[in-house]
Scaffold this motif. Sequence first.
Motif, PDB file in Angstrom:
ATOM      1  N   PRO A   1       0.802  -1.223   0.000  1.00  0.00           N
ATOM      2  CA  PRO A   1       0.000   0.000   0.000  1.00  0.00           C
ATOM      3  C   PRO A   1       0.838   1.278   0.000  1.00  0.00           C
ATOM      4  CG  PRO A   1      -0.947  -1.611   1.503  1.00  0.00           C
ATOM      5  CD  PRO A   1       0.373  -2.176   1.049  1.00  0.00           C
ATOM      6  N   TRP A   2       1.998   1.276   0.687  1.00  0.00           N
ATOM      7  CA  TRP A   2       2.801   2.500   0.758  1.00  0.00           C
ATOM      8  C   TRP A   2       3.315   2.910  -0.610  1.00  0.00           C
ATOM      9  CZ3 TRP A   2       7.823   2.144  -0.886  1.00  0.00           C
ATOM     10  CH2 TRP A   2       8.475   0.906  -0.799  1.00  0.00           C
ATOM     11  N   PHE A   3       3.572   1.944  -1.482  1.00  0.00           N
ATOM     12  CA  PHE A   3       4.058   2.275  -2.824  1.00  0.00           C
ATOM     13  C   PHE A   3       2.930   2.845  -3.689  1.00  0.00           C
ATOM     14  CE2 PHE A   3       4.985   1.534  -7.240  1.00  0.00           C
ATOM     15  CZ  PHE A   3       6.325   1.867  -7.363  1.00  0.00           C
ATOM     16  N   VAL A   4       1.794   2.148  -3.721  1.00  0.00           N
ATOM     17  CA  VAL A   4       0.692   2.573  -4.586  1.00  0.00           C
ATOM     18  C   VAL A   4       0.059   3.855  -4.067  1.00  0.00           C
ATOM     19  CG1 VAL A   4      -1.539   1.908  -5.549  1.00  0.00           C
ATOM     20  CG2 VAL A   4       0.276   0.209  -5.332  1.00  0.00           C
ATOM     21  N   ALA A   5      -0.044   4.018  -2.742  1.00  0.00           N
ATOM     22  CA  ALA A   5      -0.622   5.250  -2.185  1.00  0.00           C
ATOM     23  C   ALA A   5       0.194   6.462  -2.590  1.00  0.00           C
ATOM     24  CB  ALA A   5      -0.709   5.149  -0.663  1.00  0.00           C
ATOM     25  N   ALA A   6       1.521   6.324  -2.554  1.00  0.00           N
ATOM     26  CA  ALA A   6       2.377   7.458  -2.893  1.00  0.00           C
ATOM     27  C   ALA A   6       2.403   7.742  -4.382  1.00  0.00           C
ATOM     28  CB  ALA A   6       3.806   7.202  -2.400  1.00  0.00           C
ATOM     29  N   SER A   7       2.193   6.735  -5.200  1.00  0.00           N
ATOM     30  CA  SER A   7       2.310   6.924  -6.646  1.00  0.00           C
ATOM     31  C   SER A   7       0.976   7.197  -7.335  1.00  0.00           C
ATOM     32  CB  SER A   7       2.960   5.694  -7.288  1.00  0.00           C
ATOM     33  OG  SER A   7       2.218   4.522  -7.012  1.00  0.00           O
ATOM     34  N   SER A   8      -0.149   7.051  -6.620  1.00  0.00           N
ATOM     35  CA  SER A   8      -1.446   7.276  -7.276  1.00  0.00           C
ATOM     36  C   SER A   8      -2.357   8.233  -6.527  1.00  0.00           C
ATOM     37  CB  SER A   8      -2.176   5.943  -7.474  1.00  0.00           C
ATOM     38  OG  SER A   8      -2.468   5.342  -6.233  1.00  0.00           O
ATOM     39  N   GLY A   9      -2.121   8.454  -5.242  1.00  0.00           N
ATOM     40  CA  GLY A   9      -2.991   9.339  -4.477  1.00  0.00           C
ATOM     41  C   GLY A   9      -4.320   8.670  -4.158  1.00  0.00           C
ATOM     42  N   PRO A  10      -5.225   9.379  -3.459  1.00  0.00           N
ATOM     43  CA  PRO A  10      -6.535   8.824  -3.119  1.00  0.00           C
ATOM     44  C   PRO A  10      -7.358   8.550  -4.373  1.00  0.00           C
ATOM     45  CG  PRO A  10      -6.052  10.798  -1.832  1.00  0.00           C
ATOM     46  CD  PRO A  10      -5.029  10.734  -2.919  1.00  0.00           C
ATOM     47  N   LYS A  11      -8.210   7.531  -4.319  1.00  0.00           N
ATOM     48  CA  LYS A  11      -9.035   7.181  -5.479  1.00  0.00           C
ATOM     49  C   LYS A  11     -10.255   6.378  -5.050  1.00  0.00           C
ATOM     50  CE  LYS A  11      -5.534   3.712  -6.013  1.00  0.00           C
ATOM     51  NZ  LYS A  11      -4.787   4.398  -4.942  1.00  0.00           N
ATOM     52  N   ASP A  12     -11.296   6.460  -5.852  1.00  0.00           N
ATOM     53  CA  ASP A  12     -12.445   5.562  -5.735  1.00  0.00           C
ATOM     54  C   ASP A  12     -12.226   4.437  -6.733  1.00  0.00           C
ATOM     55  OD1 ASP A  12     -13.686   7.192  -3.860  1.00  0.00           O
ATOM     56  OD2 ASP A  12     -14.766   8.327  -5.383  1.00  0.00           O
ATOM     57  N   LEU A  13     -12.268   3.197  -6.273  1.00  0.00           N
ATOM     58  CA  LEU A  13     -11.948   2.074  -7.141  1.00  0.00           C
ATOM     59  C   LEU A  13     -13.041   1.016  -7.081  1.00  0.00           C
ATOM     60  CD1 LEU A  13      -8.534   0.507  -7.834  1.00  0.00           C
ATOM     61  CD2 LEU A  13     -10.376  -1.022  -7.112  1.00  0.00           C
TER      62      LEU A  13
END
Length: 429
Positions: free
Chosen positions: A21-33
């Motif tokens: 999660p730390w990688f994807v959170a930093a590279s994509s920001g908040p999102k509705d998925l």
Amino acid sequence: MFRMLPASREECYGYDPRRRPWFVAASSGPKDLVLVLDTSGSMNDYGRLDLLKEAAITVIETLSVADKVAIVTFSTDASVLNGQNMLIRATKENKDKLIDTVNQINANGSTNFHAAFTETFSLLDLTFQNESTTGCNVAVLFMTDGKITTGPGHEEVIELVNTKVKEYKTDYDRTMTVFSFSLGRDADEIVSKSIACSTNGIWIPVEESKAYGNDITTAMASYYKLYALGLGDSANEDFVAWVQPYEFYSRKRMGTTVSAPVYDRSVTPHLLLGVVGTDAYMDAFAEIIGEDASSSDMLQRFINLSTARCPKIELTECELDALRFLGSGERATCGVCNKTGYPGIVPQKCAFQSDWPNQLWANTDMKGKSYAEKACCEAGFKDPPDVCTPSTNAVGVKSASKSKSPNVVAIVGGAVAAAFLLACVLSPI
């Protein structure tokens, strides 16, 4: 490429930071998925159902508390998994429930794309109306073997998707992107790809022979690469992400990771090079602020800290096609650009230079030194000491302290700094 400080004698044991999660959170920001999963009878062929489950779980695991999520399954009809009527916060508890339910999915019935998207949009409509969203971009990850066998055809599906894309932009100022995945051998690629190409989405083929290993992660990474391009703008230049506390593998203590994206800002759009993160123990936070580290108030703090200005996806058609090419090669492009016209989104190889790193730390301090010297150990000792002092630190960066001093622990985290880099001198993701 993954590097950890202080050093560890353990092998990487298959650790892939792109699944954290730390990688994807930093590279994509908040999102509705929204994950939209094909559970029709044909998914029993060639191990597609197992591939579907692995792909869905890979995505769920990467989500952070800054995200909202829901899962729609479809065959002859469609429904929302676990009886949700709106998106929910991607906490560890909620993610674990979703993963358990995904593992219990069975495949039967016909394949109705129109029902799948109708249910998805009903879910999003209610979520928007109740203001239960992240307020950021919407990612619809549509996973199927690609064969419509009942319900309206692909032209009606494309019309429905395009109508809702425009509606969400006009009514809510939200950008929705459909990521269409064709799963497995002999999957029908034509319809899935046409849906993506006709709605400014991205199509990704996922084959069984390549799926078990790093390739499934690479395929699932396409959505965060798109948002990384928007997150690199000046409005989010100082953005950092915090993840929900979890138990550290090495010391079995609760902690969190704070991470930030790293960009090459000399090119436009800014190119994501990787993510850097540092760990912090939760008992240090509790000692500093005098609050239970597992409390709901603490969790809300992490959610607030991880809120970015929503990435603005403003790509030209050629840039979007370049992103498709970067993810799955020429077959995934929609024909709006030729290969020579791709912009800097696709990293260029350095002439006469290997893709593999050389002198990663831009110095030769580590050359010829033992593990003890590299890992901040004192000479003659087998393991790193509890406290790394400047005199024992062989690495040319500030070391992580393992002392109980709250100020030191709170700032540098007492544990790990990690970087996952890709540039022309590194191997691309």
